[in-house]
Structure formats: structure tokens, C-alpha cells
Design a protein around this motif. Structure first.
Motif, short mmCIF file in Angstrom:
data_model
loop_
_atom_site.label_atom_id
_atom_site.label_comp_id
_atom_site.label_asym_id
_atom_site.label_seq_id
_atom_site.Cartn_x
_atom_site.Cartn_y
_atom_site.Cartn_z
N THR A 171 -2.64 16.92 -4.32
CA THR A 171 -2.82 15.49 -4.56
C THR A 171 -2.25 14.70 -3.38
OG1 THR A 171 -2.74 15.76 -6.96
CG2 THR A 171 -2.30 13.57 -6.10
N HIS A 172 -3.02 13.71 -2.94
CA HIS A 172 -2.64 12.90 -1.78
C HIS A 172 -2.55 11.44 -2.19
CE1 HIS A 172 -3.41 16.22 1.10
NE2 HIS A 172 -4.33 16.55 0.21
N GLY A 173 -1.45 10.81 -1.82
CA GLY A 173 -1.30 9.39 -2.04
C GLY A 173 -1.17 8.68 -0.70
N TYR A 174 -1.91 7.59 -0.52
CA TYR A 174 -1.84 6.79 0.71
C TYR A 174 -1.48 5.36 0.34
CZ TYR A 174 -4.24 10.59 3.13
OH TYR A 174 -4.58 11.82 3.68
N MET A 175 -0.53 4.79 1.05
CA MET A 175 -0.09 3.43 0.77
C MET A 175 -0.02 2.60 2.04
SD MET A 175 3.44 1.99 -0.95
CE MET A 175 4.42 2.15 0.55
N ASP A 207 2.21 -7.55 13.69
CA ASP A 207 1.32 -7.39 12.54
C ASP A 207 0.76 -5.97 12.46
OD1 ASP A 207 0.15 -8.26 10.20
OD2 ASP A 207 -1.69 -8.93 11.19
N ILE A 208 1.60 -5.00 12.79
CA ILE A 208 1.21 -3.60 12.70
C ILE A 208 1.58 -3.07 11.32
CG2 ILE A 208 1.49 -1.29 13.67
CD1 ILE A 208 0.11 -3.25 15.54
N LYS A 209 0.64 -2.46 10.64
CA LYS A 209 0.88 -1.92 9.30
C LYS A 209 0.80 -0.40 9.32
CE LYS A 209 1.03 -6.11 7.75
NZ LYS A 209 2.35 -6.72 7.49
N PRO A 210 1.80 0.26 8.78
CA PRO A 210 1.74 1.72 8.70
C PRO A 210 0.88 2.17 7.51
CG PRO A 210 3.77 0.97 7.72
CD PRO A 210 3.07 -0.26 8.23
N VAL A 211 0.22 3.29 7.69
CA VAL A 211 -0.42 3.97 6.57
C VAL A 211 0.50 5.12 6.20
CG1 VAL A 211 -2.45 5.23 5.73
CG2 VAL A 211 -2.72 3.36 7.40
N LEU A 212 1.08 5.07 5.00
CA LEU A 212 2.03 6.08 4.57
C LEU A 212 1.32 7.10 3.68
CD1 LEU A 212 5.00 3.70 3.67
CD2 LEU A 212 4.60 4.93 5.82
N HIS A 213 1.63 8.36 3.88
CA HIS A 213 0.97 9.45 3.15
C HIS A 213 2.02 10.24 2.40
CE1 HIS A 213 -0.64 13.77 3.27
NE2 HIS A 213 -1.37 13.15 2.36
N CYS A 214 1.72 10.56 1.14
CA CYS A 214 2.61 11.39 0.33
C CYS A 214 1.85 12.61 -0.17
CB CYS A 214 3.16 10.61 -0.85
SG CYS A 214 4.34 11.59 -1.85
N ALA A 231 -6.29 -2.45 8.17
CA ALA A 231 -5.68 -1.18 7.77
C ALA A 231 -6.24 -0.71 6.44
CB ALA A 231 -4.16 -1.34 7.69
N VAL A 232 -6.38 -1.63 5.48
CA VAL A 232 -6.93 -1.27 4.18
C VAL A 232 -8.38 -0.81 4.32
CG1 VAL A 232 -7.60 -2.17 1.92
CG2 VAL A 232 -5.37 -2.77 2.89
N ALA A 300 1.07 -4.39 -1.91
CA ALA A 300 0.80 -3.05 -1.36
C ALA A 300 -0.42 -2.45 -2.04
CB ALA A 300 2.01 -2.15 -1.57
N VAL A 301 -1.16 -1.65 -1.27
CA VAL A 301 -2.33 -0.94 -1.78
C VAL A 301 -2.04 0.55 -1.77
CG1 VAL A 301 -4.74 -0.32 -1.32
CG2 VAL A 301 -3.98 -2.68 -1.01
N VAL A 302 -2.36 1.23 -2.88
CA VAL A 302 -2.16 2.68 -2.97
C VAL A 302 -3.46 3.34 -3.43
CG1 VAL A 302 -0.80 4.57 -3.93
CG2 VAL A 302 0.27 2.34 -3.55
N VAL A 303 -3.83 4.42 -2.77
CA VAL A 303 -5.01 5.22 -3.13
C VAL A 303 -4.54 6.64 -3.43
CG1 VAL A 303 -7.21 6.16 -2.33
CG2 VAL A 303 -6.54 3.84 -1.67
#
Length: 315
Positions: A171-175, A207-214, A231-232, A300-303
């Protein structure tokens, strides 16, 4: 066999879905100053609390999961009577004490359940399995939805257990957070030094946004993109590619730290929904739990999805 399902309130699935499928929620209590709310995944309560408190003082919030004793009490008063086998699916143990508390409670529950069940006229054994989803927020929902599907299909506990534990590995989560200063302030409050001042300052200034992965309990950045909406859009496009390549379950979970109309207005959202429809992927979208929002900030957005193999995020 009557199989029960339990999640904690950080699991971002619609409350209506959880209620419809008799999924029990372990609440997490949020305190900001004198204001206290037990997070039961009620979207109206969450949004009201959010607008009143989180924007100003959310980084100072205290979050308290159900204690060992509270979990034990919940099971012995109701769940050991209503069910024969319960799966308790928790937020990643690397990020919260929920899993450890549930694990400790399980030992006492399995020692003490017999008299409770006997008093209810049931002398058959009771079993309990605590499952670490190894993920966060909407990505936790992937495991829960699969558990519901398997239970409703009449699968037995051993098969469900094996499937859930394997699924958690994939399972992958991206925020994508909106406010890196908030994220850093919250991290400092919790003693987490994963978001440094310099990176937060530079990210906000440019205005740099990280894409975080879990995945498998580990969280880290996989891309840095200029602008929240671009980014989104990149994240949604990446998700479409993963869907086209094939997912392990026909499920996509989305959560957003605010009103869902704002999520639906983001660039790439309509294309993502069309992609899911084309590939027969069921979409679950919900307001992020209050627990999640006080930890990562508003907006925040999470997928979340499950897929085998690895794929490099192209930012």
C-alpha cells in the motif's frame, strides 16, 4: 463465523461507509488549548473544529489515542460479544502509539473474554488480530475496504489475515502539504525533526511543495514541485498511470484537509475520476480526520492505493 472490523479515526474513509459496514472506530482525542474533541470521523464536527481552532493553534495540539485500558474495555463490553474474530487495523506503528496500545490490550482481552462471552450465552472461542496497515490517512483505507470486501464475500479469518498483511506491504500513500511552516512547527511539537527550518523556509519562499510517500511505515519526499496545484496535478497524473498499470485492489482513497468541494476543484481531479471509471476503480473520498489535519495542516491532499512493484514518481 462473525467477523468484526476495527479502525482508528486516522483512517480516512467516509463515516457513512464505516457505519454501513459496521466498522468500529477507535477515536483519537484532540486537544487545542481548552478545546477538546474526540475524533469519531464526523465530517461536520471536524470542519467546525477546524475552522475554529486548527488554523490558529493546530501545531500546538495534543493527540491522544485510545489507551490500552480503553481498548480493552471496548472489546470486553461489546466486540467479544458481537463477534467471534476481530481484525483491528491501525495507523502505521512508526507514527503512532495506537498499534502498540491495541497490541498490549489484545493480550488482556484474550485472557479475559471467556466469562463475558459465557454470560452472553456463547462459549465458543474468540480471536483478535491487530494489523499494522504500515500507512497513514487515506492509504489506511485501502486495507479496511479490502477487509470489508473479503468479509462480505464470506472468506474465512485465515485468508483475510494473510491478504491484509500482504496488502499492507504494497500500500502506497502520497501526500502534498500546503504549509511547510505548519508542518515543521507540528513536527517540532512532537519532537520529530524530519522537516528542517531551512527546507521549510526555502520551500515556502519559493512555493516549492514536497510530494511525501509512505510505504511499509517509512515516509519521505519523492519529489519537489513548484506550486501546490501543479504538484497535486502531477500526483493525480502519476496515480492515473499506476491505475492503468494495474492495482492490487479496485480501490482508490482520497482525503483532503478541508471541504471536499475544494478537492474536486483541483487540477487533474476530473481526469483522475475519469481514469478510475475507465478501469473500474472505486473511489472513496473523505474529509481528512481531525487527527490528520492537526498533524499535517489544512489543505493537504492524500492519495492511497495498493500496487505491486515500484514506480518512480515523475515530478
Amino acid at each position: 463465523m462473525r467477523i468484526g472490523l476495527v479502525v482508528d479515526s486516522a483512517c480516512d474513509l467516509p463515516l457513512e461507509y464505516l457505519q454501513q459496514h459496521d466498522v468500529t472506530v477507535l477515536p483519537i482525542t484532540v486537544r487545542i488549548g481548552e478545546a477538546v474533541l474526540a475524533d469519531h470521523r464526523d465530517e461536520e464536527d471536524t470542519l467546525e473544529f477546524l475552522h475554529a481552532h486548527v488554523a490558529e493553534r493546530g501545531a500546538e495540539a495534543e493527540t491522544t489515542p485510545f489507551s490500552v485500558q480503553q481498548i480493552q474495555q471496548l472489546f470486553l463490553e461489546r466486540l467479544v460479544i458481537d463477534y467471534d474474530y476481530v481484525f483491528c487495523m491501525t495507523i502505521a506503528r512508526t507514527r503512532s502509539a495506537v498499534h502498540e496500545n491495541a497490541q498490549q490490550a489484545s493480550f488482556a482481552i484474550l485472557n479475559d473474554y471467556k466469562s463475558t462471552r459465557a454470560a452472553a450465552g456463547n462459549n465458543t472461542p474468540f480471536a483478535l488480530r491487530v494489523v499494522d496497515t504500515q500507512n497513514l490517512f487515506s492509504a489506511q483505507g485501502i486495507t479496511a475496504v479490502e477487509a470489508v470486501r473479503l468479509r462480505d464475500a464470506g472468506e474465512g479469518a485465515p485468508k483475510i489475515r494473510a491478504r491484509l498483511e500482504n496488502l499492507a506491504l504494497h500500500t502506497h500513500g502520497y501526500m502534498i502539504p500546503r504549509d511547510l511552516y505548519y508542518l515543521r512547527a507540528r513536527a517540532r511539537t512532537k519532537g520529530d525533526r524530519s522537516v528542517g527550518l531551512l527546507s521549510a523556509a526555502l520551500g515556502s519562499a519559493l512555493d516549492i511543495k514536497p510530494v511525501l510517500h509512505c510505504n511499509r511505515g517509512e515516509t519521505g519526499p519523492v519529489a519537489k514541485i513548484k506550486g501546490f496545484e501543479p504538484a497535486v496535478q502531477k500526483l493525480f497524473e502519476f496515480t492515473c498511470k499506476r491505475i492503468a498499470a494495474g492495482l492490487m485492489t479496485p480501490t482508490l482513497c482520497l482525503s483532503y484537509g478541508g471541504e471536499l468541494d475544494e478537492l474536486r476543484a483541483l487540477p487533474g481531479y476530473d481526469a483522475l475520476r475519469a481514469c478510475c471509471s475507465e478501469h473500474n476503480i472505486e473511489v472513496f473520498e473523505s474529509v481528512m480526520s481531525l487527527t490528520g489535519m492537526v498533524n499535517v495542516g489544512k489543505g493537504a491532499v492524500v492519495v492511497g492505493f495498493a500496487a505491486e512493484g515500484t514506480a518512480k514518481f515523475e515530478g
